[in-house]
Motif scaffolding. Sequence first.
Motif: not given
Lengths: 337, 337
Positions: A162, A164-165, B30-31, B157, B327, B331-332, B335
């Motif tokens: 939850c 991410r990033g 993280g991006l 999420n 975002i 990102l999900a 993946e």
Amino acid sequence: MAKLRLLLAGFGNVGRRFVEILADRKSYPGLSELEVAIVAVTTGQHGAWVNPAGLAPATILETYRTRGGFPDSRTTLDAVRTLDFDVLVELSPLSIAGRGEPAIAHVREALSRGRHVVSGNKGPVAWAYRELSTLARARGVRFLHEATVMDGAPVFNLQRHCLRGNTILRLEGILNSTSNMVLGAMERGLSLAAAVAKAQAMGIAEADPSADLEGWDAAVKLTALTNVLMDADIKPEQIWRQGIAQLTPQDLAVAQSRGRRIKMICEAFRTDAGIQGSVTVQELPLDHPFARAEGAGSVLRIHTDLLGRLIIAEDGPDLSTTAYGVISDLLALSECN
Amino acid sequence: MAKLRLLLAGFGNVGRRFVEILADRKSYPGLSELEVAIVAVTTGQHGAWVNPAGLAPATILETYRTRGGFPDSRTTLDAVRTLDFDVLVELSPLSIAGRGEPAIAHVREALSRGRHVVSGNKGPVAWAYRELSTLARARGVRFLHEATVMDGAPVFNLQRHCLRGNTILRLEGILNSTSNMVLGAMERGLSLAAAVAKAQAMGIAEADPSADLEGWDAAVKLTALTNVLMDADIKPEQIWRQGIAQLTPQDLAVAQSRGRRIKMICEAFRTDAGIQGSVTVQELPLDHPFARAEGAGSVLRIHTDLLGRLIIAEDGPDLSTTAYGVISDLLALSECN
């Protein structure tokens, strides 16, 4: 999907509640897809029981209730080394003096044999996370541990799925139930000893409450969180630690007269010298998000670079909450099975 | 992994902040794995811009800043129907009078064409979730919407990944920032009108604050949560709704004199007749977990059968928090791409 064959190591409060939920699984619609069989139970002092065909949950409970233990004498380490199973469910008691052993040895052995591990014991995550998670990856199995911090409230799953990033910049929380309950009782005028006795009577505090009062349990949980969520590699001994054993009801009354409450606060944050962690006794103003934390419920504030600050809190957790942490990990394994 | 080609519909506060984060993505470690290209921007009244090779985020921002809009005139619906893209990022403003349209039409068209949708607009989730999620499954694409409720804090999420095996029995929360800020300002003695003006000056309340004050925004969010988390199929009109427009500073002062605070509370729970929802104005005792909610931060309490009660709260969210919701969905998608 094949049934996951479980080796259950430890049959204390959480282990029993876990087996009770399995025995009563028809009451929980969401568990219809959980396919597990307990092929062995091992304990430290109450014997063991092995049946490759699976032990019925109700029979395990009934046997323990009527006999006070199990008929065999196999040790957990021997069972992990020799039995055939898919998942080690490690619920043996945490040993702070043993720095997480013997649970770490159980987990290492299971992972080495290519078996998944679901741990409710904090020791392996606090003292050996990097080694064990690396070993799990190398063997193509999983090392899950949702029940170790904040009972079964999703903290590790939250970060995995939850956030991410995000980079986690800081963690803060109230993570030890006993000290929080004791502080609340002392605010109501009880002495430390009376407050501890009350928490023991409620089944919250252990017979020896020193690990809670001295901040050790909190430090172990903070280390587990920091190692997993912030990719640190620290040990509980590196956490700066302050306990509540020296506090008097007068200290709490003085804080209250200033409109403040005394709480045991865990913190971890990034510095140029690496990640630092502390467990300290702090006076919080009443508008602080942790000031109202009461009783057994833990609370965690996660500071991130993108999402900002997120708070996750339990509201009145009980043994089922912790047992759910184990179940949640087993459901995650079932999905991948 | 191929870049996700985005059609960005809407360029209000959240859309701009989203593009600003993309322009500044090197600041967020993280991006590094987020691979996106904006191939079109469309707006209701500020033109559109299309470039199949991708529009640079900094150029989009600079053009909007200097020209006050974009050079083309294509409508969103036309763009969704005709352009080549991978993901519709639907950030057009919510229309309560339009019962979620025209955003629902945009989403339906994109999903029908086999394109993913990331929506920050609550309308499609509140008025058409079952239809749109069924359509997405049928087309093998995803309909994600983390930014619609509690900004980008992970509520959808959380349920998808962190509450495995639980049945959600009840939801309660404070979900509308404007009304919560207005109530706080009225406790400090401001009139309703002055409190609204203050929230408008801070960029929290809209020019027409009636949807917030009458509980419509809260009802739309509660409907979205209920449809997704409790598998309901209700519409915002079915939520029993009470607003704060009739309250006076005296009402709040009287509550405070009783040691209580007035809050706008969303609730949804299961009954024999199906799922019921309400937005009501309630007096909470100060030890209620929602009583201390201040300012723009939303809070949600989730009652489950296994885990117990879990609270998730934002602490001081801003526009980045909402943009992060978009975002996180991208990102999900990356993946799975």
